[in-house]
Design an enzyme around this catalytic site. Sequence first.
Site, PDB file in Angstrom:
ATOM      1  N   LEU A  92     114.988  94.633 -15.807  1.00 36.98           N
ATOM      2  CA  LEU A  92     114.837  93.658 -16.803  1.00 36.98           C
ATOM      3  C   LEU A  92     114.179  92.442 -16.649  1.00 36.98           C
ATOM      4  CD1 LEU A  92     115.537  95.120 -19.774  1.00 36.98           C
ATOM      5  CD2 LEU A  92     117.625  93.439 -19.790  1.00 36.98           C
ATOM      6  N   ILE A  93     113.031  92.059 -17.167  1.00 36.13           N
ATOM      7  CA  ILE A  93     112.177  90.824 -17.097  1.00 36.13           C
ATOM      8  C   ILE A  93     113.111  89.748 -17.364  1.00 36.13           C
ATOM      9  CG2 ILE A  93     110.097  89.573 -17.250  1.00 36.13           C
ATOM     10  CD1 ILE A  93     110.120  92.169 -15.664  1.00 36.13           C
ATOM     11  N   ASN A 107     103.633  96.625 -19.988  1.00 32.13           N
ATOM     12  CA  ASN A 107     104.479  97.857 -19.352  1.00 32.13           C
ATOM     13  C   ASN A 107     104.084  99.314 -19.696  1.00 32.13           C
ATOM     14  OD1 ASN A 107     106.696  99.208 -17.627  1.00 32.13           O
ATOM     15  ND2 ASN A 107     107.659  99.514 -19.710  1.00 32.13           N
ATOM     16  N   HIS A 109     105.228 103.040 -20.107  1.00 34.13           N
ATOM     17  CA  HIS A 109     106.332 103.744 -20.336  1.00 34.13           C
ATOM     18  C   HIS A 109     105.939 105.385 -20.275  1.00 34.13           C
ATOM     19  CE1 HIS A 109     110.220 105.073 -21.078  1.00 34.13           C
ATOM     20  NE2 HIS A 109     110.092 105.855 -21.933  1.00 34.13           N
ATOM     21  N   ASP A 150     111.587  98.366 -22.977  1.00 36.49           N
ATOM     22  CA  ASP A 150     110.635  99.325 -23.734  1.00 36.49           C
ATOM     23  C   ASP A 150     110.804  99.259 -25.137  1.00 36.49           C
ATOM     24  OD1 ASP A 150     112.197 102.066 -21.874  1.00 36.49           O
ATOM     25  OD2 ASP A 150     110.454 100.578 -21.441  1.00 36.49           O
TER      26      ASP A 150
HETATM   27  C1  GRF Z   1     105.058 106.206 -13.934  1.00 35.03           C
HETATM   28  O1  GRF Z   1     105.297 107.179 -14.471  1.00 35.03           O
HETATM   29  C2  GRF Z   1     105.181 105.010 -15.013  1.00 35.03           C
HETATM   30  O2  GRF Z   1     104.749 105.651 -16.552  1.00 35.03           O
HETATM   31  C3  GRF Z   1     106.794 104.699 -15.278  1.00 35.03           C
HETATM   32  O3  GRF Z   1     107.179 104.675 -13.814  1.00 35.03           O
HETATM   33  C4  GRF Z   1     106.394 105.668 -13.034  1.00 35.03           C
HETATM   34  C5  GRF Z   1     105.697 104.654 -11.956  1.00 35.03           C
HETATM   35  O4  GRF Z   1     105.377 105.576 -10.926  1.00 35.03           O
HETATM   36  N1  GRF Z   1     106.763 103.671 -15.877  1.00 35.03           N
HETATM   37  P1  GRF Z   1     104.302 105.275  -9.662  1.00 35.03           P
HETATM   38  O5  GRF Z   1     105.310 104.414  -9.077  1.00 35.03           O
HETATM   39  O6  GRF Z   1     103.126 104.205 -10.321  1.00 35.03           O
HETATM   40  O7  GRF Z   1     103.916 106.351  -8.749  1.00 35.03           O
END
Ligand code: GRF
Length: 194
Positions: A92-93, A107, A109, A150
């Site tokens: 968490l930031i 971010n 998600h 999120d």
């Molecule tokens: C990605 O699927 C992103 O959506 C999520 O964490 C994953 C990170 O993957 N937040 P990577 O470390 O960039 O390969």
Amino acid sequence: MESRGLIRVAIFASGNGSNAENIFHYFKESKHIQIAYIVSNKKEAFVLERAKKLGVPSLFMDNKEFRQGNRILEEMKSHSIDFIVLAGFLVLIPANLIEAYLDQIINIHPALLPKFGGKGMYGDFVHRAVSESGELKTGITVHFVNQAYDEGSIIFQKSVDIEARENPNKIAEKVHALEYEYFPAIIKQVILSK
Ligand code: GRF
């Protein structure tokens, strides 16, 4: 048009860092945006190997120190960071960082928020939950970061069709493809719209 200096971006990641590397390459030739720092809360995270290979200054900071907030804010200021991108960052930031970088932390998600979001919903847990839910589509969400997992305002979403109960690894592949295709351009759009 005002002559804009180079905008320095930090990427925070806890794991593999495939998005971080993809984002780095996207901006490598940019005159406006530079990936200037890569930060991880995991000493062994592969993203730190990638940073070394790419020649990007990097920092390991453990969860406790990160959550305390002051040191990470100092690090951002001492590296003249203007914008922060979370790409698979699982902490968490802290409030002081959010206040110092209001609407300058985004971010990604790996699902269509508000579904399949919140604490504990990351990586394969998300894809497994999507598969088990019988959903016929999933996708990515890029959002501003606030103090809850999120829940910041949504900037961009892109969906992709899946089979009901599709293998979570197949879902992950489809979602990663969307991330690599869209995330860097969304980052650029948000930064240059400031
Ligand atoms: C990605 O699927 C992103 O959506 C999520 O964490 C994953 C990170 O993957 N937040 P990577 O470390 O960039 O390969």
